[in-house]
Each structure stands twice: as C-alpha cells, then as structure tokens.
Design a protein around this motif. Structure first.
Motif, PDB file in Angstrom:
ATOM      1  N   GLU A 293       0.806  -1.223   0.000  1.00 36.23           N
ATOM      2  CA  GLU A 293       0.000   0.000   0.000  1.00 36.23           C
ATOM      3  C   GLU A 293       0.841   1.276   0.000  1.00 36.23           C
ATOM      4  O   GLU A 293       0.296   2.383  -0.080  1.00 36.23           O
ATOM      5  CB  GLU A 293      -0.946   0.012   1.209  1.00 36.23           C
ATOM      6  CG  GLU A 293      -0.259  -0.114   2.554  1.00 36.23           C
ATOM      7  CD  GLU A 293      -0.137  -1.560   3.023  1.00 36.23           C
ATOM      8  OE1 GLU A 293       0.078  -1.776   4.224  1.00 36.23           O
ATOM      9  OE2 GLU A 293      -0.274  -2.463   2.171  1.00 36.23           O
ATOM     10  N   SER A 294       2.157   1.160   0.073  1.00 38.40           N
ATOM     11  CA  SER A 294       3.032   2.331   0.038  1.00 38.40           C
ATOM     12  C   SER A 294       2.931   3.042  -1.313  1.00 38.40           C
ATOM     13  O   SER A 294       2.899   2.405  -2.371  1.00 38.40           O
ATOM     14  CB  SER A 294       4.481   1.911   0.289  1.00 38.40           C
ATOM     15  OG  SER A 294       5.388   2.949  -0.012  1.00 38.40           O
ATOM     16  N   GLU A 295       2.892   4.370  -1.280  1.00 38.13           N
ATOM     17  CA  GLU A 295       2.854   5.148  -2.521  1.00 38.13           C
ATOM     18  C   GLU A 295       4.090   4.894  -3.367  1.00 38.13           C
ATOM     19  O   GLU A 295       4.024   4.857  -4.603  1.00 38.13           O
ATOM     20  CB  GLU A 295       2.740   6.637  -2.200  1.00 38.13           C
ATOM     21  CG  GLU A 295       1.445   7.048  -1.533  1.00 38.13           C
ATOM     22  CD  GLU A 295       1.410   8.538  -1.264  1.00 38.13           C
ATOM     23  OE1 GLU A 295       1.960   9.307  -2.078  1.00 38.13           O
ATOM     24  OE2 GLU A 295       0.855   8.941  -0.231  1.00 38.13           O
ATOM     25  N   LEU A 296       5.231   4.733  -2.700  1.00 36.39           N
ATOM     26  CA  LEU A 296       6.481   4.510  -3.431  1.00 36.39           C
ATOM     27  C   LEU A 296       6.432   3.188  -4.196  1.00 36.39           C
ATOM     28  O   LEU A 296       6.859   3.109  -5.353  1.00 36.39           O
ATOM     29  CB  LEU A 296       7.655   4.511  -2.459  1.00 36.39           C
ATOM     30  CG  LEU A 296       7.903   5.814  -1.696  1.00 36.39           C
ATOM     31  CD1 LEU A 296       8.990   5.621  -0.655  1.00 36.39           C
ATOM     32  CD2 LEU A 296       8.287   6.924  -2.664  1.00 36.39           C
ATOM     33  N   ALA A 298       3.784   1.657  -5.253  1.00 40.22           N
ATOM     34  CA  ALA A 298       2.833   1.786  -6.364  1.00 40.22           C
ATOM     35  C   ALA A 298       3.489   2.466  -7.567  1.00 40.22           C
ATOM     36  O   ALA A 298       3.314   2.025  -8.717  1.00 40.22           O
ATOM     37  CB  ALA A 298       1.617   2.587  -5.899  1.00 40.22           C
ATOM     38  N   GLU A 299       4.268   3.524  -7.323  1.00 35.43           N
ATOM     39  CA  GLU A 299       4.929   4.228  -8.434  1.00 35.43           C
ATOM     40  C   GLU A 299       5.975   3.349  -9.091  1.00 35.43           C
ATOM     41  O   GLU A 299       6.098   3.319 -10.320  1.00 35.43           O
ATOM     42  CB  GLU A 299       5.556   5.522  -7.921  1.00 35.43           C
ATOM     43  CG  GLU A 299       4.549   6.586  -7.505  1.00 35.43           C
ATOM     44  CD  GLU A 299       5.222   7.898  -7.137  1.00 35.43           C
ATOM     45  OE1 GLU A 299       6.027   8.402  -7.942  1.00 35.43           O
ATOM     46  OE2 GLU A 299       4.954   8.399  -6.033  1.00 35.43           O
ATOM     47  N   ARG A 316       6.302   9.841   2.508  1.00 36.55           N
ATOM     48  CA  ARG A 316       6.124   8.568   1.816  1.00 36.55           C
ATOM     49  C   ARG A 316       7.184   7.545   2.187  1.00 36.55           C
ATOM     50  O   ARG A 316       6.996   6.341   1.992  1.00 36.55           O
ATOM     51  CB  ARG A 316       6.164   8.786   0.298  1.00 36.55           C
ATOM     52  CG  ARG A 316       5.109   9.720  -0.231  1.00 36.55           C
ATOM     53  CD  ARG A 316       5.352   9.998  -1.713  1.00 36.55           C
ATOM     54  NE  ARG A 316       6.655  10.637  -1.927  1.00 36.55           N
ATOM     55  CZ  ARG A 316       7.201  10.827  -3.118  1.00 36.55           C
ATOM     56  NH1 ARG A 316       6.574  10.400  -4.201  1.00 36.55           N
ATOM     57  NH2 ARG A 316       8.374  11.422  -3.226  1.00 36.55           N
TER      58      ARG A 316
END
Length: 592
Positions: A293-296, A298-299, A316
């Motif tokens: 679920e980390s934004e990093l 996902a990117e 983040r």
C-alpha cells in the motif's frame, strides 16, 4: 547598484559603475567566449606601464588555468590563480545548481581546513550577495561588503572580509558560476586593472571548465559502463544469487556516490523486500518488506522512477529507514515491461542532490541490471528444470530399484531368522532387519523431498530445517546429523526464521561444494544466550572436510555475516569435526 568609488582609469575618468568597463564604454558584459578574452586583451594595449607589466603574469595565469582536465582540480587552480593575480587573500567559485536556484558546489582558497570546519556548512547561494549574483550575473566590485544592502553578514568564525570582486564564469554561453575574490592585501579596494584581468581570466576559465566537464562526463560514463559490465558478469556467472545482487548494490552505491546501495525484489506477501544492502556500516534493513500500500511501491510497480530531495522529511518514505538519508533515487528494475525489482541509492542527509546526468546514467544502469537479472532468471530456470528432471529420475530409481531390493533383502532375512535356532543369530538378523526398515524410511523421506517443489515451504521452522537437511543429503551422498534445541517453532519470528533457513542453506551448500566432508552436524539452539545477555538462536554447521584454505573464497561466509549483522547478530567460523580440528565449524547467531 551602489559601489565604492574606484581609482581613476588611465584616461583620467573614474569608473562609476559596478559592471562597466574602465573607459565607461558599451563593452561591459562578460560572455565567457574567446572573443571576450581577445577583446579584453586588446583593451589592455596602450594602457599604463603598471598594467603592461602585469600582462606576462596574466598570460602565465591563463596557461595555468588551461592545464589539466579534472574538474575540481581545475576549479581549485582557478581560485588560486585569481588570488595571486589580484593579490587577494581569499578566492572562491560558486557553481550554480542545474535549476538555477542556489549553489551546487563551492570551491574556496585561502581558508584553512580548521577554519572551514569551525564555520560549518558551505554557502548554498539562496540568500545574500552570493544569491544575488546568481540571478544577476554581472561583475560586482565593492570596497566594503558590509555596506552593500544585499549582504546578510557572515556566519560565526568566518574571517573578516571587506573588499570584494565578483565576476561570472560562462561555459558555452551558459552561466556556470561566479568567481569571488575578497580582502585585497594592503587593505585597499580592487581596482580597474584587477577587474579587467579577472574578466579575462574568467573567460579562459570558462573554456577550461568546459573542457574539464566534457572530460569528466566521458569518464563518468565510462565508469557506469564498467559497472554495468561487472553487474552483468556477476548475474550471469551462475554463482550465488545473493552475492550477485550484492554486486548490483555495491556498484550502484559506488557509481552514484551514495551512502548506500539497496536492491528490492517483489515479496511473496506483496510489496518489496530488501534483499541486498551495500553500506559502509552494518545495516538492519536486510529482509525488511515495504508494504504494497506504500505510494512509493505503487509508483515503482508502474515503472516510474522516484526522486526524493530529503528522505528524512518525505512522508512517503519508511520512517525507520529514511531518517539517516537526504536525496534518494529509486529506480525500477524492469525489462520488456516486466517488473523485476527496484534499485535505491540514498545519499547522506547533508548530501548534494542528484544531477540530471547522474539520474540519466543511473536509469541506464538500472535498465542494464534488469536485463541481466532477467537473463539470469531464465538461465536459473533452465538449470532448475534440469535439476528437477534429474531429481525425478533419482527418485524413480530409488523407489523402483533400491527400495524394492532392500525390501526383498529384508524378507529374505526375516525368513532366515525364522529358520534359525541359534538365539544369537536370530537377534543379529533381527537387528539387521530393523536397520533395513530405518534405511527404507530414510530413503522414502529423501524421495519425498526430491519430488517436492522447493517453493512449497512448510509452515513450521523445525520442518523447514529438516527439509533443508534432507535436500542436502542427495548431493552429499549422506544425511547430515541434526539436533534442534528449544521451542524452535514458537520463539522465532518470520523474518528471523527466513534468514536462519537461508543461512543453513548457504552453510550446507558451502560444505557440499568446498569441504569434501564425510560428516556434517547441524545444531539449531533456540535457547542460546548472546554475548550481550539477550536471548537468541544459534545455528551451528560443523564438518570434517578439508577446511578453509588460506586465500580461498569467502563470499559465502561474507553473506552469512552480512545476513546476521542485518538482524543485530554475528557469524564466524572455526575448527571442524575432523582429527586435530580438521574441517570447519560455521556459527550463525541472532537475537530472537
């Protein structure tokens, strides 16, 4: 812009502006090209004997500045030469950042290292006179720095400075930075002659810096190419996968000038797991999983690189991992649209930001590493398939031939036992039958292990340890002895257990490949006490082989030590089980 009054020029007219030429004519700008150097030199013709006498000094200074190709040495040489040419106590070059905001580097002359250490952080060019010169790159001459409205004073322990001369340095028409001179010896201000000669020197410096930057860029690309070759060789060499990933991390750290190099691969439970860390100090990050679920994450999974200016302040970033770092590059490892992992290179908290060139080269390095990683995976898949086929054949032979023959032999012995009337013979034959039964059970266990997919990991740690031992029995030709002490299945966490199994596999693999042992004993002690009094688990793998020769490879032992240190433990080796201590004993222990 107010400046201190200047001395009259040779024609008798004062220089009334901060950025005008001595005669007040239109040629007041500095464009940094050869035309300015030649034009300014022509302007020296016919002037005073004082200036004429300084022309040889100027020519020698230009020659000195133009020698050498290493960029930082060139900047040092420019500072020193400019100070000598103008009789200034202090000189510096502020290199403007790529975005034009602030300074990316600051090279100085005249301030010793002790004084520089007391002053502290170098100027960043975001405020004061240095910041003003970035946005208005024109020559500035001041008799007293403190009286200029743009000045914001000096930090503590900074040497006093009054007179000041600043000239922009242009490289191929673009502003590279500014050359600063301060505190003219004798206490007077810098005069028109100083300004003219520094302008000529700055023009020559622009040419020298341009050449040095081209040379440095070529050298930098060559280093990154060599690093890519080393990574590709390590990944395709068919050796230990952990060691190959460690090479990727080491090369990334060295080439990017970072505090650490980190390789992450997709975790079984989702997210990204840190599988290799290259750092100057032991890291506890190995084995840590960044959740999906980390934004990093996902990117990165979308194939997008992530650049962080300050990891310690970015929400983040994982708090425990980011607190010691500043600028960070996070690059996806992907090839043909397939995501394989990520490469992370963080710099120290006070480290300079990554330049566009560094980002581009690092991205190319990551692409090459991803391609090599995918090829290595394909190579391992082929090797794994060949091993599976061989294991199936061995399992069939054991089942169809060996077990059947042992079973038939047991039946013959039982028949002979019944016909015998001698008690001793009956007892001896009975023991032989029992031993055959045990042997058949062990062979069946080995057959089960051979037919089991290595990816099917049993849940209990005790079972997983026994599975590794049974798997090792096939290539060894014998089954290692084992002893498990304490509540192995309950006191160890998942991360510790996973690393213990990896350490056991590494130790057994080293014993099989290098020791030539006929006996191996494995002990897992979940009741061990560490030197600092903490409760821990200790893995001991001892053999009676040839031992570790002087000058032999230590990559496997380094892997074990690195894995233990990442969990706050340690690993070492000593004498083995053979006669007079022959062989090797490997100890791996970590806190529970």
């Amino acid at each position: 812009m107010s400046v201190a009054p200047a001395a009259p020029d040779p024609d008798g007219s004062p220089d009334g502006s901060s950025n005008g030429s001595p005669g007040g004519g239109p040629d007041s700008g500095v464009d940094g090209g050869p035309g300015v150097a030649s034009g300014a030199t022509r302007g020296l013709q016919g002037l005073s004997t004082e200036l004429t006498a300084r022309v040889p000094q100027l020519l020698e200074a230009m020659r000195s500045v133009g020698s050498g190709l290493e960029l930082h040495s060139t900047l040092d040489r420019i500072c020193e030469t400019a100070a000598e040419l103008t009789d200034a106590r202090y000189a510096a070059i502020g290199v403007v950042a790529e975005d034009g905001e602030g300074l990316a580097d600051f090279v100085y002359h005249g301030v010793d290292e002790g004084a520089a250490g007391r002053i502290g952080r170098l100027p960043d060019g975001h405020k004061g006179l240095l910041g003003a010169l970035i946005h208005d790159p024109e020559p500035v001459r001041l008799a007293n720095l403190a009286e200029d409205q743009r000045s914001c004073g000096f930090p503590a322990h900074h040497p006093p400075m009054r007179s000041f001369l600043g000239v922009p340095i242009r490289v191929q028409g673009e502003i590279f930075g500014n050359l600063y001179l301060a505190e003219k010896r004798g206490g007077g201000p810098f005069n028109d002659y100083d300004l003219n000669m520094v302008r000529v020197l700055a023009a020559e410096a622009g040419i020298a810096i341009g050449n040095a930057r081209l040379y440095e860029a070529a050298q930098q690309r060559e280093r990154w190419i060599d690093g890519s070759v080393a990574v590709t060789t390590a990944l395709l060499a068919g050796g230990d996968a952990d060691e190959a990933l460690q090479v990727v991390a080491e090369q990334a750290r060295r080439l990017s000038g970072s505090a650490a190099g980190i390789v992450l691969l997709p975790a079984v439970e989702g997210g990204l797991e840190i599988v290799a860390v290259a750092s100057q100090r032991p890291s506890k990050a190995l084995g840590v999983v960044i959740p999906p679920e980390s934004e990093l994450v996902a990117e990165l999974l979308e194939g997008e690189p992530v650049f962080v200016e300050n990891a310690a302040a970015d929400r983040r970033m994982p708090t425990k991992l980011a607190c010691d770092y500043g600028p960070v590059m996070m690059l996806p490892l992907q090839s043909d649209g397939r995501f394989l992992g990520a490469l992370v290179t963080p710099r120290a908290r006070d480290g300079r930001p990554f330049t566009e060139t560094e980002r581009t080269l690092a991205a190319q390095f990551a692409s090459q590493a991803a391609l090599a990683l995918m090829m290595a995976d394909a190579q391992r898949d082929r090797e794994r398939l060949a091993v599976y086929e061989d294991r199936d054949r061995i399992a069939r032979d054991l089942h169809d031939l060996v077990i059947q023959r042992l079973f038939a032999t047991g039946m013959m012995l039982e028949s002979a036992q019944r016909r015998s009337v001698v008690p001793e013979v009956q007892e001896g034959v009975g023991k032989a039958v029992d031993e055959l039964d045990v042997t058949i059970q062990e062979i069946r266990t080995a057959i089960f292990a051979l037919r089991q997919d290595p990816a099917e990991v049993p849940s209990g740690l005790r079972t997983r340890v026994l599975r590794e031992i049974n798997m090792a029995a096939v290539p060894l030709g014998f089954r290692p002895g084992h002893r498990l002490i304490g509540p192995v299945d309950t006191v160890l966490g998942e991360l510790t257990g996973k690393n213990l199994i990896a350490a056991l596999r590494e130790a057994l693999s080293n014993a099989f490949r290098h020791s030539g042992a006929s006996r191996i004993d494995v002990v897992v002690d979940a009741t061990a006490e560490l030197p600092d009094g903490r409760r821990g688990v200790r893995l001991t793998v001892a053999d009676d082989g040839v031992g570790i020769p002087d000058g032999g490879r230590r990559s496997g032992l380094r892997n074990l030590k690195r894995r233990a240190e990442s969990l706050g433990g340690d690993s070492w080796y000593g004498p083995g089980l053979g006669e007079h201590g022959g062989g090797t004993t490997v100890v791996w222990q970590v806190p529970c």
